[in-house]
Design an enzyme around this catalytic site. Structure first.
Site, PDB file in Angstrom:
ATOM      1  CG  LEU A 215     -24.008  -9.897 -42.762  1.00 25.46           C
ATOM      2  CD1 LEU A 215     -23.110  -9.200 -42.325  1.00 25.46           C
ATOM      3  CD2 LEU A 215     -23.549 -10.053 -44.442  1.00 25.46           C
ATOM      4  CB  ILE A 218     -27.672  -7.381 -35.374  1.00 23.62           C
ATOM      5  CG1 ILE A 218     -29.216  -7.137 -34.596  1.00 23.62           C
ATOM      6  CG2 ILE A 218     -26.481  -6.621 -34.554  1.00 23.62           C
ATOM      7  CD1 ILE A 218     -29.168  -7.971 -33.529  1.00 23.62           C
ATOM      8  NE  ARG A 238     -29.023 -20.371 -40.227  1.00 23.73           N
ATOM      9  CZ  ARG A 238     -30.337 -20.239 -39.592  1.00 23.73           C
ATOM     10  NH1 ARG A 238     -30.906 -21.189 -39.280  1.00 23.73           N
ATOM     11  NH2 ARG A 238     -30.826 -19.157 -39.602  1.00 23.73           N
ATOM     12  CB  VAL A 293     -23.920  -6.911 -29.514  1.00 22.04           C
ATOM     13  CG1 VAL A 293     -23.001  -6.056 -29.090  1.00 22.04           C
ATOM     14  CG2 VAL A 293     -23.705  -7.332 -30.813  1.00 22.04           C
ATOM     15  N   GLY A 294     -24.335 -10.628 -28.960  1.00 23.69           N
ATOM     16  CA  GLY A 294     -25.452 -11.597 -29.295  1.00 23.69           C
ATOM     17  C   GLY A 294     -25.909 -12.294 -27.902  1.00 23.69           C
ATOM     18  NE  ARG A 295     -30.384 -14.333 -25.934  1.00 24.85           N
ATOM     19  CZ  ARG A 295     -30.911 -13.241 -26.155  1.00 24.85           C
ATOM     20  NH1 ARG A 295     -30.371 -12.037 -26.126  1.00 24.85           N
ATOM     21  NH2 ARG A 295     -32.237 -13.003 -26.190  1.00 24.85           N
ATOM     22  CD  GLU A 324     -26.713 -11.210 -19.942  1.00 21.02           C
ATOM     23  OE1 GLU A 324     -27.778 -11.338 -19.874  1.00 21.02           O
ATOM     24  OE2 GLU A 324     -26.129 -11.418 -20.951  1.00 21.02           O
ATOM     25  CG  HIS A 342     -28.307  -8.596 -22.203  1.00 16.80           C
ATOM     26  ND1 HIS A 342     -28.423  -9.814 -21.929  1.00 16.80           N
ATOM     27  CD2 HIS A 342     -28.694  -8.138 -23.214  1.00 16.80           C
ATOM     28  CE1 HIS A 342     -28.910 -10.171 -23.036  1.00 16.80           C
ATOM     29  NE2 HIS A 342     -29.149  -9.175 -23.949  1.00 16.80           N
ATOM     30  CB  ALA A 344     -27.167  -4.088 -27.188  1.00 17.73           C
TER      31      ALA A 344
END
Length: 378
Positions: A215, A218, A238, A293-295, A324, A342, A344
């Protein structure tokens, strides 16, 4: 009223000159009086203006640039009006990155990293006076954050600039998977509506329990978009965020157990690699949906593919992948999986915001003001 160079006397003009220009202007003024000056043959006031601009450029704050070869840097020219950019790829004659960095090491305090170009411990060792790395991507897994933490080097990313557009796509992917938008489009285009009749039912977004993994800027934008749909939001990060009203889960497994959807948008580190494991996805259940939508490496992609093929997840929306641009071929035939290349952050508005953020952070550093979109190194 503005006065041209020719209207000034030498005694008036000299105090206004940059050091080292006395003799040149003296020659120009004597030439004005009709005395021939051989050294001024072919000289023009335009050349004078260009030379003055060069002197001004050398006085601008210095920023070292790190970018991949042949990468189009759309606002480089505009940055150069405010900063002196040192780019190893522009060196003439060509020079290795190691040699170029070493030669400028004593004067470099800021590194601008364009695109996810690796910034390793070895590279950082060439820059003993470095204080700031300005990144142009949301992810910072290409930067040795442990070394930055050890040396107290601040790192900024593009989170603030990219967050709204990434959040838009995350929600778009979720709606697409649940309501089967892409699958319905293919159904119509293939003539199957007329041939087979009604398309299978989709699923409502409103009321879904959505767990956000990470959180940050994004994740917060995603939550802001999903609340009006009536979704119930919870998150994993975390640390618990005191100002956030949503329930916090200390680990991703418990987040999965208590949600219908997982949206993955955290930073990729060694600790977060494959944070979405087989156990986590199994805990999400057969009605579960995963959006990433991260990695790509945040999810154990091989396990994800197998669970989707076996029908042990409702669906997935993926903008990122582990290797990728190679995408597992098993996903191509799955109508409950939406694939995106990729992209976004691929909007003109996004890159305008990135330029504004990078420029603001560079100005902030050189004027000792607070930085924006700072990466937590602890």
């Amino acid at each position: 009223m503005e006065r041209g160079l020719g209207s000034w006397g030498l005694g008036e003009l000299v105090p206004k000159l940059h050091k080292g220009w006395y003799h040149l202007v003296a020659a120009l003024l004597t030439a004005r009086e009709g005395r021939r000056q051989p050294e001024l043959e072919g000289f023009s006031f335009r050349a004078l203006g260009l030379e003055m601009a060069t002197v001004k450029q050398e006085e601008l704050p210095l920023v070292l640039l790190r970018r991949p070869p042949n990468f189009h840097f759309p606002f480089k020219d505009r940055l150069q009006t405010h900063f002196r950019l040192l780019d190893p790829l522009d060196s003439d004659p060509p020079e290795s990155t190691h040699s170029f960095f070493s030669r400028h090491a004593a004067s470099v305090h800021v590194l601008l990293c364009v695109d996810p170009t690796p910034v390793t411990r070895g590279l950082l060792s060439l820059l003993p006076f470095l204080q700031l790395i300005v990144g142009s991507s949301t992810g910072v897994d290409h930067i040795d954050l442990q070394e930055c933490r050890r040396r107290s080097i601040s790192v900024t990313n593009a989170g603030k600039a990219f967050s709204p557009d990434v959040a838009d796509l995350a929600v778009g992917l979720l709606i697409d998977v649940l309501r089967r938008v892409s699958a319905g489009c293919q159904y119509v285009r293939a003539g199957l509506w007329a041939q087979n009749g009604e398309f299978p039912l989709g699923f409502k977004l409103g009321g879904k329990r959505v767990g956000i993994v990470g959180l940050g800027s994004i994740g917060a934008e995603i939550a802001k978009r999903l609340e009006p749909f009536g979704c119930s939001i919870s998150y994993n990060s975390r640390r618990k965020k005191p100002s956030v009203p949503f329930p916090w889960f200390k680990n991703v497994y418990d987040l999965a157990v208590n949600n219908d959807v997982l949206i993955v948008c955290c930073t990729l580190t060694e600790e977060s690699r494959h944070i979405i494991s087989k156990d986590v996805m199994t805990a999400l259940g057969t009605e579960g949906v995963i959006i990433n939508v991260g990695r790509g490496a945040l999810i154990d992609e091989k396990e994800l593919v197998q669970l989707l093929v076996r029908g042990e997840l409702r669906g997935a929306g993926l903008d990122v992948f582990e290797n990728e641009p190679d995408v597992p071929q098993e996903l191509f035939s799955l109508k409950n999986v939406v694939l995106s290349p990729h992209c976004a952050v691929a909007t003109p508005e996004c890159f305008d915001a990135l330029e504004e953020l990078i420029t603001a952070n560079l100005h902030a550093f050189f004027s000792s003001k607070p930085l924006q979109s700072v990466v937590e190194l602890e």
